[in-house]
Each structure stands twice: as structure tokens, then as C-alpha cells.
Design an enzyme around this catalytic site. Structure first.
Site, PDB file in Angstrom:
ATOM      1  N   HIS A   1     -62.893  64.231 -56.675  1.00 39.46           N
ATOM      2  CA  HIS A   1     -63.231  63.309 -55.510  1.00 39.46           C
ATOM      3  C   HIS A   1     -63.782  62.332 -55.857  1.00 39.46           C
ATOM      4  O   HIS A   1     -64.831  61.980 -56.563  1.00 39.46           O
ATOM      5  CB  HIS A   1     -64.350  64.291 -54.811  1.00 39.46           C
ATOM      6  CG  HIS A   1     -63.692  65.651 -54.179  1.00 39.46           C
ATOM      7  ND1 HIS A   1     -64.431  66.721 -54.145  1.00 39.46           N
ATOM      8  CD2 HIS A   1     -62.401  65.935 -54.076  1.00 39.46           C
ATOM      9  CE1 HIS A   1     -63.677  67.672 -53.663  1.00 39.46           C
ATOM     10  NE2 HIS A   1     -62.389  67.266 -53.494  1.00 39.46           N
TER      11      HIS A   1
ATOM     12  N   GLU B   1     -67.858  60.937 -55.050  1.00 39.37           N
ATOM     13  CA  GLU B   1     -68.591  61.431 -55.826  1.00 39.37           C
ATOM     14  C   GLU B   1     -69.001  61.173 -57.311  1.00 39.37           C
ATOM     15  O   GLU B   1     -68.824  61.725 -58.226  1.00 39.37           O
ATOM     16  CB  GLU B   1     -68.472  63.024 -55.934  1.00 39.37           C
ATOM     17  CG  GLU B   1     -68.216  63.530 -54.413  1.00 39.37           C
ATOM     18  CD  GLU B   1     -67.486  65.173 -54.540  1.00 39.37           C
ATOM     19  OE1 GLU B   1     -67.226  65.696 -55.462  1.00 39.37           O
ATOM     20  OE2 GLU B   1     -67.443  65.546 -53.474  1.00 39.37           O
TER      21      GLU B   1
ATOM     22  N   HIS C   1     -68.978  67.744 -59.500  1.00 36.19           N
ATOM     23  CA  HIS C   1     -68.785  67.270 -58.241  1.00 36.19           C
ATOM     24  C   HIS C   1     -70.207  66.959 -57.548  1.00 36.19           C
ATOM     25  O   HIS C   1     -71.290  66.884 -58.042  1.00 36.19           O
ATOM     26  CB  HIS C   1     -68.421  68.519 -57.211  1.00 36.19           C
ATOM     27  CG  HIS C   1     -67.051  68.845 -57.220  1.00 36.19           C
ATOM     28  ND1 HIS C   1     -66.067  68.528 -56.540  1.00 36.19           N
ATOM     29  CD2 HIS C   1     -66.270  69.457 -58.358  1.00 36.19           C
ATOM     30  CE1 HIS C   1     -64.903  68.796 -56.870  1.00 36.19           C
ATOM     31  NE2 HIS C   1     -65.173  69.568 -58.018  1.00 36.19           N
TER      32      HIS C   1
ATOM     33  N   GLU D   1     -72.475  71.151 -58.550  1.00 34.58           N
ATOM     34  CA  GLU D   1     -72.605  70.272 -57.469  1.00 34.58           C
ATOM     35  C   GLU D   1     -73.895  69.375 -57.762  1.00 34.58           C
ATOM     36  O   GLU D   1     -74.967  70.104 -57.906  1.00 34.58           O
ATOM     37  CB  GLU D   1     -72.812  71.052 -56.195  1.00 34.58           C
ATOM     38  CG  GLU D   1     -71.317  71.641 -55.902  1.00 34.58           C
ATOM     39  CD  GLU D   1     -70.423  71.002 -55.149  1.00 34.58           C
ATOM     40  OE1 GLU D   1     -70.752  69.718 -54.972  1.00 34.58           O
ATOM     41  OE2 GLU D   1     -69.450  71.151 -54.689  1.00 34.58           O
TER      42      GLU D   1
END
Length: 711
Positions: A362, A365, A458, A532
């Protein structure tokens, strides 16, 4: 060269079929071909030799001796040539000026504390408003057509005249994102960020330049087209700001700024969708400064290539870090794969297990790239632990899975207009080349050696701290169910002020079945995680109430390596201590669930009794009430008893393994002999205390405390 031509893991070469783009802008390694000739059909008549450009003839001792041409430096990180230039969709306008920022480590930056007086600007459409910036080039094509080096070059916009106090905006540079700016008041600007190219959604990432500034003036900026109802901006997150004059004069880089920060729903809803605004006020520190605002610390494709170039120029690190091209993207940008390990000194290379890390699937990010940088800095360093890791493992690293999206300033999608992290199951190699080649590279790697861990990095836009998503293992034995939680728990102990184990989740939702984490887990990688990292900051320890900066994010890469050493340490003390702690956690959770089920059963009984007692005489009603009070007392007593830590420990101690079971566990036999037909923890019956599922993990622990390994 075909991807199936790999000969060994350490020299993995996986590229797309067409290399014509590389030949246009890369140089070969210079070599001395004095008194050499290229072997062709004209130079030698023996039909045994094929026509080729890979064999050279050297004149030695009166005769021509054939030898193979020396290999060239591979693919975009040549020690003797320039970097591979970025390729954009042909219609994207790109300014000629190169944007660069300095690195620095700021003091701890506290989160914003709302005052309750923050405004919610709502700007009605007015013909008197002045559009000061508009990027229409993104909508010239409905889908990707072709790319060109550098995009559609265009000059930087300048203020109308020296007396115009209007701010000048720009975002037509690498990773920039800004669609439109409207001046709604003397010092107020309404901004619209651009959706991901070839989509109409994913408005989260912003990164733009502001010039023609005035110091001491309170400006208000309001971005009006966010789509997420919840945001970290309402939990204290501040926008990022960079001043070129501050960087030059005081060596100050990106810093958190802003007052009157608020994230709220606005009245711009259309087509059944609702939009949300982010507003903040700010005073620029200098007149006539060139400044930048961003959602998170930028990390561009050019930043990555420059970093890889320094590795390839380093005579030491380049020996154990081989940089290759995994594939080309839709726009013909290169997806790099790094193989990091100590060169093999024997044929017994299959003993080394593999670890796989990927990032930036992504593109918005960017915090994942800073964690990746911290990991690479450490694993390529000269510490004894880094050397031990390289001696023990083969690391396969894909530092940027979606360079096309990074270049054009997308938040989530590639130039196919799709989320790559939902397409690891796809066979459409042409549409999703980076994840297709990554999956196949891992599949081939697993055929040769064990992959002990996969982690995809991420960023997260709604939760604080750093945490992991894993897979639940409900279709496997309960031994593996807990084993998948050991590495995240170790990481939380090594990084207690940033990593939250309680925020980790271990399940597989149907909507996530196309993610890298789930696909690799189903391929057989037991420890398959998504890490994350918040865009905001920490709620833990010494970092509580502060933003994460780049050094904080980089430190997570180091702690990842540290936890990997703990996880694979031949001295299994830490491993089994974490396993024991997980048993305690799981037992507590299960008992809480039993109590909840008991409360639910009590409510159901109450309803049944009330229903059956209607129309009955007082004696029947009294007997029912007596029974109900007795049952309530038993449940309350049981709840109080089971919640006592001493009793929980006593329950665990009463279920020690036999010696035979311990020996089986020591040999790695984690198969569980249990009577439950369903191994999901959700289905554990209330008599769990009589048949504890965790007995097979029991280990004798040393009397002395753990000896901490030095960082």
C-alpha cells in the site's frame, strides 16, 4: 531471463522477459577485453561452437582460448551506472525540480489535546472563490495506457506577482498528492486530495508543497474529501510539516504541527457517500519559504533506489546482500528483491531456514518503509547479532511491492486500480506482477528449505501503537494455535513502549483471504504475519502520548531482528516462558468466556422460569425463586473463585504432563491428543479445568532467572 532459471537461493534471479528498458539506461561493468575477440560464426568455423555474445576469445600462448563474458552489474543498482529512472503514466505532469528532505531526530512530540473550541468549517460553493491549484492531468485516461520516463515534464508554477499574498501549491512530484485548492478567505484554503489513479476512492494520503509564505499569519487548511469515518486526527495526531529554511539554517526536518485540529463529517456527501474533513491552523516560521505538508514521513521510490545503490557500492555489505529485480511493474518500474545471508562455504546450504519480509504494498503507508529501513540497517550491520542472523538464515526481502503507486502518490492501489494485497490468489500476472512473482518466489523457496516466518509491513490509520495480525490455526492442533502467538509476544517484550500484544489479532476473515498473510499461511508458513504501524504514536510506556518519528519506526526493525534471535535461540528458555505466559492468557480468556456463557444461561433460565410461572400460585412461584437464588449464588461463587490468580495457577499446576509427554514435546511433536472434535478455542466446553488443553506445552523451567541477551 525466466524466473524458473534460479539455480540457488542465494543468487535468485527472477525478472520479466523483456529487458529492453534496462539496456537503454544502464551501463555494463567495464572490463578489460585486451586481446579478446567476440565469438561469432565468422571468428571460428567449428560448428561445435554456437553463435553467441556470451563467449569471448582470449589469445593465450599462441592460440585463442574461449571464456565466458563477465556478468554485468544487475538491474538498476549498477556500481558504475546511474539509477533506473522513475516511469510515470504518460499523461501525469511532473515538475523538473527534485524534492529532497533531510533526516533528523526531533524531541518527543506530544499528541494534540483538543480544547473543545475547535471549529468545523463548512464552505458553501461560491463562484467568488478562487481556484489556486488544479491538477486535471490525472483524469485524462480512464485506465493505464503506457508509461514514460519522468512523466510529462512541466515547469514549477510561480506566484502571479510579487504583491500577491496568495499561497502557491504544488504536488506534481514523486509521491505528491493534491488535487485542488480553493482560496475561500484571505488566509483560508480548502483542499481536495486526489483519489488513487484510475479509481474514485482511497483519499487518505496527502503530500504537497506550499510557497510564497508569510510568517506570523494564522493560516487555516481544510481537506474536505476524506472517506473514513474514524481517524487518528481525532485522537491527537498532528499533520507533518517541513521547512526548507529551517532545514538549511537549523538542520530541522519533518516536525508535527498544527492547532485547532479537528476531523469531522461535512456536508459534501454525494452519490450516497459521505465525506469527512480535516482542518488545522498554522503559522509559517519564515517569509518566502518553501514548505511541505504530509500525512506521514515520505519515503519515495527514488529514496529506495539511492539506499540500494549505497549497498551495492559498499564492498563489505554487497558480499552478503545480493540485489536483483523480481519483476517489472505495469509501468515498467523495477521491483527489487534482496537476498541477505552469509555466502555458503559448503554444500550443506539447505540447513539454513528462510525469513521473508515485504513492505509498501500500500503506497501511502510510508511508515512501513521506515521500519524496513531500520531492519535493513541492522541486518546489514557489523554487530555480532547481525552476523549471527546472516549465518543462520536466508532473508528474502522485497522492500517496495508497489513502486508505481508510490511514484504517483496513491494511497492503496496500483496502476491497475486494485488493491494488490487482495490479489495474492490471482493468476493475472500481467495485472498484478509484483504479488504474482512474490508468491511464486516464496513457493519455489519453500520447495528447497523451510520458511520459518513471513511478515508484510503496513501502516494503520485508526489504531495507535504497533501490532500484528496473524492466522488463527483453527483447522490445526491447539499446540500450533498458541505457537503462532509466541513471536508477537516476544516482540512486545523487546519493544514494550511501541508494540502492543493486546492489540494483535489472530483470525482469518473471508475478506482477507487474498492477502499475503493468509495466502502464505495456507501455503504452509506457520508464522505468517501482517505488522501494522500506526500513523500516530504510542499509548505505552515511556512513549505514551507522543508521536512516532522515523527513528522510532526504524528501531522496530531492530527489535524485529532481536525477537527473531530470541525465537530461534537454541536455549529454549525464553520460548517456553512465553508459551507458559500464553497458556495463562488463554486460560483466563476461556474462563471469562465460560462465565459469560453462564450469565447468558442464567438469563435464559430466568426467562424460562418467568414464562412457566405465569398463572401459577404463590407456592410454585416461591419455589422457583428459591431455586433461582440458589443457582445465582452458585454461579457468583464460581465466578469469584475462578477469577483468583492463585486458583488459576493451582489449576494449571494440577495438570502437569507426564515425562513421556515432555519428551515428545522436546522432539517437536506438537500434535495434540484431545477429545474435542473441533479444535477452535471458541468451542471449549465449561469443563475445561478438568481437561486443560495446554498440558502438552508443559516444560520444566530453571530456578534461576532468564539471562538477558545483550542488544
Amino acid at each position: 531471463m525466466s524466473e524458473d532459471s534460479e539455480k540457488e537461493d542465494y543468487s535468485d534471479r527472477t525478472i520479466s522477459d523483456d529487458e529492453s528498458d534496462e539496456d537503454n539506461f544502464m551501463k555494463f561493468v567495464s572490463e578489460d577485453i585486451h586481446r579478446c575477440a567476440l565469438l561469432t560464426a565468422d571468428s571460428i568455423s567449428d560448428p561445435f561452437f554456437p553463435r553467441t555474445t556470451q563467449i569471448l576469445l582470449e589469445y593465450q600462448l599462441g592460440r585463442w582460448v574461449p571464456r565466458l563474458r563477465e556478468p554485468r552489474d544487475l538491474y538498476g543498482v549498477s556500481s558504475s551506472g546511474p539509477l533506473s529512472p522513475t516511469r510515470w503514466p504518460y499523461h501525469c505532469e511532473v515538475i523538473d525540480e527534485k524534492v529532497q528532505h533531510i533526516d533528523w531526530t526531533p524531541y518527543p512530540e506530544p499528541l494534540y489535546t483538543p480544547t473543545g473550541l475547535e471549529m468545523e468549517p463548512l464552505y458553501p460553493n461560491s463562484k467568488e472563490d478562487t481556484v489556486v491549484y488544479l491538477a486535471e492531468d490525472a483524469y485524462k485516461e480512464p485506465c493505464f495506457v503506457y508509461s514514460r520516463v519522468g512523466g510529462n515534464r512541466t515547469p514549477l508554477k510561480q506566484p502571479v506577482d510579487n504583491y500577491d499574498n496568495t499561497l502557491t501549491f504544488e504536488a506534481r512530484f514523486e509521491s505528491g498528492n493534491l488535487q485542488k485548492v480553493v482560496k475561500v478567505a484571505e488566509y483560508e484554503y480548502q483542499l481536495t486530495v486526489r483519489p488513487d489513479l484510475f479509481t474514485n476512492k482511497h483519499t487518505q494520503w496527502y503530500y504537497f508543497q506550499v510557497t510564497n509564505t508569510q510568517a506570523g499569519i494564522v493560516y487555516r487548511f481544510t481537506i474536505i474529501n476524506f472517506t473514513k469515518p474514524a481517524s487518528l486526527y481525532n485522537r491527537g495526531m498532528r499533520p507533518l510539516f517541513y521547512s526548507e529554511k529551517e532545514a538549511k539554517a537549523h538542520n530541522i526536518g519533518w516536525q508535527r504541527i498544527g492547532d485547532q485540529i479537528k476531523y469531522y463529517r461535512n456536508n459534501q456527501g454525494q452519490e450516497g457517500r459521505h465525506y469527512f474533513s480535516l482542518t488545522w491552523t498554522f503559522q509559517f516560521p519564515h517569509n518566502k519559504d518553501t514548505c511541505y505538508f504530509a500525512h506521514c514521513y515520505p519515503y519515495t521510490y527514488t529514496n529506495l533506489q539511492e539506499y540500494l545503490s549505497t549497498i551495492s557500492h559498499d564492498s563489505v555489505r554487497s558480499k552478503f546482500c545480493k540485489i536483483r529485480v523480481l519483476c517489472h511493474t505495469i509501468a515498467r518500474n523495477m521491483v527489487y528483491v534482496l537476498t541477505i545471508t552469509t555466502p555458503f562455504k559448503s554444500t550443506d546450504s539447505r540447513k539454513r531456514k528462510a525469513v521473508i519480509l515485504t513492505a509498501r504494498v500500500h503506497p501511502g503507508e510510508t511508515n512501513s518503509s521506515w521500519i524496513m529501513k531500520g531492519f535493513l540497517d541492522y541486518i546489514l550491520g557489523d554487530s555480532s547479532d547481525a552476523q549471527l542472523l546472516r549465518d543462520t538464515f536466508i532473508f528474502k526481502v522485497v522492500p517496495m511491492l508497489n513502486p508505481d503507486g508510490v511514484i504517483v502518490g496513491n494511497y492503496r492501489c496500483s496502476l491497475a486500480g486494485r488493491d494488490l494485497n487482495r490479489n495474492y490468489t490471482s493468476f493475472r500476472k500481467e495485472s498484478f506482477p509484483s504479488v504474482w512473482y512474490t508468491r511464486n518466489m516464496i513457493r519455489r523457496l519453500m520447495e528447497k528449505r523451510e520458511v520459518i516466518l513471513y511478515c508484510d509491513l503496513h501502516g494503520h490509520s485508526r489504531k495507535e501503537n504497533i501490532f500484528m495480525y496473524g492466522c488463527d490455526g483453527s483447522d490445526r492442533c491447539k499446540a500450533l494455535y498458541l505457537q503462532q502467538r509466541i513471536f508477537p509476544l516476544m516482540l512486545s517484550k523487546n519493544c514494550p513502549d511501541k508494540f502492543s500484544f493486546s492489540a494483535c489479532k489472530f483470525n482469518v476473515q473471508k475478506s482477507k483471504e487474498g492477502t499475503g498473510r493468509v495466502v502464505m499461511w495456507k501455503m504452509g508458513i506457520r508464522n505468517s504475519f501482517t505488522m501494522e504501524a500506526t500513523f500516530c504514536g504510542s499509548t505505552l510506556g515511556n512513549k505514551r502520548g507522543t508521536h512516532f518519528n522515523t527513528k522510532d519506526l526504524e528501531s522496530v526493525g531492530y527489535h524485529f531482528c532481536d525477537s527473531l534471535l530470541d525465537y530461534c535461540d537454541p536455549d529454549r528458555t525464553k520460548y517456553y516462558q512465553c508459551l507458559k505466559e500464553l497458556e495463562e492468557m488463554e486460560k483466563h480468556i476461556n474462563l471469562e468466556k465460560i462465565l459469560e456463557d453462564s450469565d447468558t444461561s442464567l438469563k435464559e433460565i430466568t426467562l424460562d422460569l418467568e414464562s412457566s410461572s405465569r398463572g401459577s400460585d404463590s407456592s410454585e412461584s416461591s419455589e422457583s425463586q428459591t431455586y433461582l437464588l440458589k443457582l445465582t449464588s452458585q454461579i457468583k461463587s464460581k465466578k469469584k473463585h475462578l477469577k483468583t490468580k492463585k486458583e488459576r495457577n493451582s489449576t494449571i499446576a494440577s495438570h502437569q504432563n507426564t515425562r513421556e509427554e515432555q519428551e515428545a514435546c522436546d522432539k517437536g511433536h506438537l500434535a495434540r491428543r484431545h477429545t474435542e472434535s473441533n479444535s477452535d478455542v471458541k468451542d471449549i466446553k465449561p469443563n475445561i479445568s478438568d481437561d486443560c488443553i495446554f498440558d502438552y506445552f508443559r516444560r520444566p523451567f530453571p530456578n534461576q532467572g532468564l539471562e538477558e541477551r545483550s542488544p
